[in-house]
Design a protein around this motif. Structure first.
Motif, PDB file in Angstrom:
ATOM      1  N   LEU A  49       0.847  -1.183   0.000  1.00 34.06           N
ATOM      2  CA  LEU A  49       0.000   0.000   0.000  1.00 34.06           C
ATOM      3  C   LEU A  49       0.885   1.236   0.000  1.00 34.06           C
ATOM      4  N   GLY A  50       0.346   2.327  -0.434  1.00 31.12           N
ATOM      5  CA  GLY A  50       1.085   3.580  -0.423  1.00 31.12           C
ATOM      6  C   GLY A  50       0.910   4.283   0.904  1.00 31.12           C
ATOM      7  N   PHE A  51       1.783   5.227   1.159  1.00 31.64           N
ATOM      8  CA  PHE A  51       1.669   6.027   2.378  1.00 31.64           C
ATOM      9  C   PHE A  51       2.341   7.367   2.161  1.00 31.64           C
ATOM     10  N   ARG A  52       1.974   8.300   3.020  1.00 34.49           N
ATOM     11  CA  ARG A  52       2.585   9.629   3.017  1.00 34.49           C
ATOM     12  C   ARG A  52       2.901   9.968   4.471  1.00 34.49           C
ATOM     13  N   VAL A  53       4.092  10.511   4.711  1.00 35.13           N
ATOM     14  CA  VAL A  53       4.503  10.896   6.057  1.00 35.13           C
ATOM     15  C   VAL A  53       4.865  12.372   6.047  1.00 35.13           C
ATOM     16  N   GLU A  54       4.317  13.096   6.995  1.00 32.99           N
ATOM     17  CA  GLU A  54       4.650  14.504   7.165  1.00 32.99           C
ATOM     18  C   GLU A  54       5.056  14.703   8.617  1.00 32.99           C
ATOM     19  N   SER A  55       6.041  15.567   8.824  1.00 37.20           N
ATOM     20  CA  SER A  55       6.453  15.867  10.194  1.00 37.20           C
ATOM     21  C   SER A  55       6.204  17.340  10.478  1.00 37.20           C
ATOM     22  N   TYR A  56       6.011  17.635  11.750  1.00 40.48           N
ATOM     23  CA  TYR A  56       5.769  19.009  12.159  1.00 40.48           C
ATOM     24  C   TYR A  56       6.180  19.174  13.611  1.00 40.48           C
ATOM     25  N   LEU A  57       6.423  20.419  14.004  1.00 41.54           N
ATOM     26  CA  LEU A  57       6.805  20.727  15.380  1.00 41.54           C
ATOM     27  C   LEU A  57       5.580  21.093  16.196  1.00 41.54           C
ATOM     28  N   VAL A  58       5.551  20.593  17.444  1.00 41.86           N
ATOM     29  CA  VAL A  58       4.462  20.877  18.366  1.00 41.86           C
ATOM     30  C   VAL A  58       5.077  21.412  19.658  1.00 41.86           C
ATOM     31  N   THR A  59       4.441  22.430  20.212  1.00 42.28           N
ATOM     32  CA  THR A  59       4.873  22.971  21.498  1.00 42.28           C
ATOM     33  C   THR A  59       3.959  22.406  22.577  1.00 42.28           C
ATOM     34  N   PRO A  60       4.505  21.598  23.479  1.00 42.93           N
ATOM     35  CA  PRO A  60       3.679  21.036  24.546  1.00 42.93           C
ATOM     36  C   PRO A  60       3.168  22.136  25.483  1.00 42.93           C
ATOM     37  N   ALA A  63       5.348  22.552  28.636  1.00 46.03           N
ATOM     38  CA  ALA A  63       6.713  23.045  28.434  1.00 46.03           C
ATOM     39  C   ALA A  63       6.734  23.971  27.217  1.00 46.03           C
ATOM     40  N   PRO A  64       6.243  25.198  27.366  1.00 45.42           N
ATOM     41  CA  PRO A  64       6.125  26.099  26.216  1.00 45.42           C
ATOM     42  C   PRO A  64       7.460  26.543  25.607  1.00 45.42           C
ATOM     43  N   ASP A  65       8.574  26.287  26.308  1.00 42.73           N
ATOM     44  CA  ASP A  65       9.883  26.682  25.780  1.00 42.73           C
ATOM     45  C   ASP A  65      10.505  25.623  24.882  1.00 42.73           C
ATOM     46  N   THR A  66       9.852  24.477  24.734  1.00 37.70           N
ATOM     47  CA  THR A  66      10.420  23.392  23.933  1.00 37.70           C
ATOM     48  C   THR A  66       9.483  23.016  22.800  1.00 37.70           C
ATOM     49  N   ASN A  67      10.040  22.337  21.825  1.00 39.68           N
ATOM     50  CA  ASN A  67       9.262  21.807  20.701  1.00 39.68           C
ATOM     51  C   ASN A  67       9.541  20.319  20.586  1.00 39.68           C
ATOM     52  N   GLN A  68       8.569  19.579  20.114  1.00 30.38           N
ATOM     53  CA  GLN A  68       8.789  18.164  19.832  1.00 30.38           C
ATOM     54  C   GLN A  68       8.275  17.865  18.440  1.00 30.38           C
ATOM     55  N   VAL A  69       8.880  16.876  17.810  1.00 32.77           N
ATOM     56  CA  VAL A  69       8.492  16.491  16.459  1.00 32.77           C
ATOM     57  C   VAL A  69       7.373  15.462  16.552  1.00 32.77           C
ATOM     58  N   GLU A  70       6.330  15.665  15.764  1.00 32.99           N
ATOM     59  CA  GLU A  70       5.261  14.683  15.643  1.00 32.99           C
ATOM     60  C   GLU A  70       5.089  14.363  14.170  1.00 32.99           C
ATOM     61  N   PHE A  71       4.436  13.239  13.897  1.00 33.38           N
ATOM     62  CA  PHE A  71       4.316  12.751  12.535  1.00 33.38           C
ATOM     63  C   PHE A  71       2.865  12.488  12.167  1.00 33.38           C
ATOM     64  N   GLU A  72       2.530  12.781  10.922  1.00 32.14           N
ATOM     65  CA  GLU A  72       1.224  12.443  10.365  1.00 32.14           C
ATOM     66  C   GLU A  72       1.466  11.360   9.322  1.00 32.14           C
ATOM     67  N   PHE A  73       0.866  10.209   9.517  1.00 28.42           N
ATOM     68  CA  PHE A  73       0.995   9.067   8.618  1.00 28.42           C
ATOM     69  C   PHE A  73      -0.343   8.866   7.920  1.00 28.42           C
ATOM     70  N   THR A  74      -0.330   8.893   6.598  1.00 21.96           N
ATOM     71  CA  THR A  74      -1.549   8.680   5.824  1.00 21.96           C
ATOM     72  C   THR A  74      -1.381   7.415   4.996  1.00 21.96           C
ATOM     73  N   LEU A  75      -2.240   6.437   5.221  1.00 24.46           N
ATOM     74  CA  LEU A  75      -2.218   5.183   4.478  1.00 24.46           C
ATOM     75  C   LEU A  75      -3.081   5.338   3.236  1.00 24.46           C
ATOM     76  N   LEU A  76      -2.503   5.005   2.071  1.00 20.87           N
ATOM     77  CA  LEU A  76      -3.187   5.154   0.787  1.00 20.87           C
ATOM     78  C   LEU A  76      -3.560   3.791   0.217  1.00 20.87           C
ATOM     79  N   SER A  77      -4.571   3.763  -0.619  1.00 20.86           N
ATOM     80  CA  SER A  77      -5.065   2.503  -1.175  1.00 20.86           C
ATOM     81  C   SER A  77      -4.100   1.850  -2.161  1.00 20.86           C
TER      82      SER A  77
END
Length: 87
Positions: A49-60, A63-77
């Motif tokens: 199957l296909g997929f798409r991955v995107e990453s982005y920074l999130v501020t918890p 802890a507003p002084d830090t950022n963490q990386v999170e990922f969006e995974f999209t599964l394609l047909s």
């Protein structure tokens, strides 16, 4: 009965992509751990199957002084067509 024609003919409009030209989305998941993301990528490859991955920074919030990386995974047909011009 009279018919009024436009003074100018409209420019050529490119046809829209055919419906179904792009693979359809099966589901989207969000991860903060890379291990979970890698599991989903491997499963998609196993099932061909296909997929798409995107990453982005999130501020918890806690802890507003830090950022963490999170990922969006999209599964394609199916596997998306590779755009040679982008590579």
């Amino acid at each position: 009965m009279s018919i009024d024609y436009a003074a100018e003919t409209p420019e050529t409009v490119e046809p829209a992509e055919e419906p179904g030209a792009a693979p359809s989305i099966i589901y989207t998941a969000y991860f903060s751990a890379v291990d979970e993301l890698v599991e989903h990528v491997r499963a998609a490859e196993t099932l061909n199957l296909g997929f798409r991955v995107e990453s982005y920074l999130v501020t918890p919030e806690d802890a507003p002084d830090t950022n963490q990386v999170e990922f969006e995974f999209t599964l394609l047909s199916e596997q998306p067509v590779r755009d040679e011009e982008r590579d």
